[in-house]
Design an enzyme around this catalytic site. Structure first.
Site, PDB file in Angstrom:
ATOM      1  N   LYS A 121       6.070   1.700  -6.516  1.00 15.67           N
ATOM      2  CA  LYS A 121       6.191   1.434  -5.083  1.00 15.67           C
ATOM      3  C   LYS A 121       6.867   2.563  -4.315  1.00 15.67           C
ATOM      4  O   LYS A 121       6.585   2.791  -3.149  1.00 15.67           O
ATOM      5  CB  LYS A 121       6.940   0.125  -4.854  1.00 15.67           C
ATOM      6  CG  LYS A 121       6.082  -1.080  -5.247  1.00 15.67           C
ATOM      7  CD  LYS A 121       6.545  -2.351  -4.570  1.00 15.67           C
ATOM      8  CE  LYS A 121       5.537  -3.460  -4.743  1.00 15.67           C
ATOM      9  NZ  LYS A 121       5.575  -4.041  -6.101  1.00 15.67           N
ATOM     10  N   SER A 168       2.729  -0.229 -14.295  1.00 15.12           N
ATOM     11  CA  SER A 168       3.170  -0.064 -12.909  1.00 15.12           C
ATOM     12  C   SER A 168       4.688  -0.107 -12.752  1.00 15.12           C
ATOM     13  O   SER A 168       5.240   0.474 -11.821  1.00 15.12           O
ATOM     14  CB  SER A 168       2.522  -1.137 -12.032  1.00 15.12           C
ATOM     15  OG  SER A 168       2.748  -2.433 -12.562  1.00 15.12           O
ATOM     16  N   GLU A 192       8.472  -6.065   4.502  1.00 16.47           N
ATOM     17  CA  GLU A 192       8.449  -7.385   3.897  1.00 16.47           C
ATOM     18  C   GLU A 192       8.660  -7.192   2.405  1.00 16.47           C
ATOM     19  O   GLU A 192       8.365  -6.139   1.857  1.00 16.47           O
ATOM     20  CB  GLU A 192       7.102  -8.067   4.150  1.00 16.47           C
ATOM     21  CG  GLU A 192       5.976  -7.706   3.157  1.00 16.47           C
ATOM     22  CD  GLU A 192       5.520  -6.243   3.193  1.00 16.47           C
ATOM     23  OE1 GLU A 192       5.723  -5.587   4.238  1.00 16.47           O
ATOM     24  OE2 GLU A 192       4.993  -5.765   2.182  1.00 16.47           O
TER      25      GLU A 192
HETATM   26  C1  LIG Z   1       4.739  -4.987  -6.591  1.00 16.46           C
HETATM   27  C2  LIG Z   1       4.300  -4.672  -7.952  1.00 16.46           C
HETATM   28  C3  LIG Z   1       2.955  -4.815  -8.354  1.00 16.46           C
HETATM   29  C4  LIG Z   1       1.895  -5.386  -7.468  1.00 16.46           C
HETATM   30  O1  LIG Z   1       1.598  -4.643  -6.338  1.00 16.46           O
HETATM   31  P1  LIG Z   1       0.292  -3.769  -6.190  1.00 16.46           P
HETATM   32  O2  LIG Z   1       0.310  -3.372  -4.774  1.00 16.46           O
HETATM   33  O3  LIG Z   1      -0.893  -4.620  -6.547  1.00 16.46           O
HETATM   34  O4  LIG Z   1       0.405  -2.612  -7.120  1.00 16.46           O
HETATM   35  C5  LIG Z   1       2.615  -4.445  -9.636  1.00 16.46           C
HETATM   36  N1  LIG Z   1       3.533  -3.978 -10.506  1.00 16.46           N
HETATM   37  C6  LIG Z   1       4.821  -3.835 -10.159  1.00 16.46           C
HETATM   38  C7  LIG Z   1       5.778  -3.313 -11.178  1.00 16.46           C
HETATM   39  C8  LIG Z   1       5.262  -4.174  -8.888  1.00 16.46           C
HETATM   40  O5  LIG Z   1       6.556  -4.035  -8.565  1.00 16.46           O
END
Ligand SMILES: *Cc1c(COP(=O)(O)O)cnc(C)c1O
Length: 402
Positions: A91, A379, A113
């Protein structure tokens, strides 16, 4: 013209996207639409953005060949390690870019948000860095459930406003952030956390996250002698880490795209966040996309063990990829995700975020040739989820006995 899965000049991805906004925001969104590309394509922006990504976020993130998982699934599996970024997820790639955009547009105040608090923390972080006042809207229930992230945001100097309307979750927080924006359209920049919202946000966020696939290209060429994989795998909440993972390959049909959405208790159970499976066309937060809604158009509450995937909508880019069959989409249930998190932890020594664990679980639904190169984006890291993992050892199968 060659078919493209990226946004057209009006922000449409096939039939999805666009900007469905209240009149009062029209000129604000329009000036963002006019300014974002000239700013983001300027040398000055690119050099400041890249130097922050390198020295502050810690990029490039490694592309790691997961040997034991490769042997297990019979493919060449590479993990794109967004979990190693500053603040623990992908993010921050987006918030660093949007705050630079806000500064160049002369904005004085930031709003955001957040659901689980990950985007709130990433936004509060860059606001501390740039000395900008920051207000984060978070559903009251989430404020309670995600206490550590609330404290992190406060320590970083952000004001966290608990939203008591609706069910007190992400959708309500987003509504409240939009309401704030309507009251302060001149001086306030709204940093949206995923590839959602009115045009140009999905395109802004996808471009800022596209650093992920840019690096994958270079790293794959170096490691395998070929700059594209056979498969890309990512989880989808709103869709930003997936958008970044596929961006430079989206129109290259040699590369198969696999998305993992949150099935919750099951895509047909009524307790799910699997918007692509269970949703229908509607308008949510300024965009025409797939939405989980009642027959009369009320937005339904999403349900998933993973707070970061718990959203009743999906980015228009991904709705279109699914509708055009550019992507294969699996709904991964809570128990499958927890099991996959334990599996990655025991096999590679990496505790993934619950969100990312949904992508890992998708591997078990696919079949590979031994030569297939698979790149899966981790992610985020799982520190925030350890309590949930330990509370659900019964979902972890053979890995849960310890
Ligand atoms: C917020 C988040 C997501 C989901 O958000 P996307 O916009 O779909 O990437 C996925 N993995 C992690 C670790 C997150 O913090």
């Amino acid at each position: 013209m060659k078919k493209s899965y990226l946004a057209d000049p009006n922000g449409f991805y096939g039939e999805f996207g666009g900007a469905y906004i209240p009149e009062i925001l029209y000129s604000t969104v329009d000036s963002l639409r006019e300014q974002y590309l000239p700013i983001m394509e300027s040398e000055e922006f690119k050099s400041e953005y890249m130097s922050l990504l390198n020295d502050y976020v810690g990029r490039p993130s490694p592309l790691y060949r997961a040997a034991r998982m490769s042997a297990k699934y019979g493919c060449e599996l590479y993990l794109k390690r967004e979990d190693l970024n500053h603040t623990g997820a992908h993010k921050i790639n987006n918030t660093v870019g949007q705050i630079l955009l806000a500064k160049r547009m002369g904005k004085k105040r930031i709003i955001a948000e957040t659901g689980a608090g990950q985007h709130g923390v990433a936004t509060a972080t860059v606001c501390a860095l740039m000395d900008m006042p920051c207000v984060v809207y978070q559903g009251a229930l989430d404020v309670e459930r995600q206490h550590t992230n609330v404290e992190r945001m406060r320590m970083l100097g952000a004001e966290v406003r608990a939203v008591h309307t609706g069910n007190g979750t992400l959708k309500d927080a987003t509504n409240e952030a939009i309401r704030d924006w309507c009251c302060h359209p001149q001086d306030t920049f709204y940093i949206i956390g995923s590839t959602v919202g009115p045009h140009p946000y999905p395109d802004i966020v996808a471009r800022l996250q596209s650093i992920i696939s840019k690096e994958i290209k270079e790293q794959l060429a170096q490691k395998t002698g070929r700059d594209y994989p056979d498969y890309l795998v990512a989880c989808v909440g709103g869709g930003s880490n997936a958008a970044g993972t596929v961006y430079h390959y989206i129109d290259d049909e040699r590369v198969k795209i696999v998305l993992a959405e949150a099935g919750g208790l099951g895509a047909d159970s009524g307790h799910t966040a699997a918007t692509i499976h269970a949703g229908s066309v509607g308008i949510l937060h300024g965009s025409r996309t797939l939405v989980m809604q009642t027959p009369d158009g009320q937005i339904m509450e999403a349900e998933s063990i993973s707070a970061g995937l718990d959203y009743p909508g999906i980015g228009p880019m991904h709705a279109n990829m699914a509708a055009q069959k550019r992507a294969t989409v699996y709904a991964i249930n809570d128990d499958e995700a927890v099991r996959a998190a334990y599996e990655l932890t025991r096999t590679e020594g990496i505790i993934p975020a619950l969100e990312s664990a949904h992508a890992i679980a998708a591997l078990g639904k696919m079949s590979f040739k031994p030569t297939d190169v698979v790149v899966l984006t981790v992610s985020g890291r799982g520190d925030k989820d350890v309590e949930t993992y330990l509370a659900h050892k019964e979902m972890a199968g053979e890995y849960g006995r310890f």
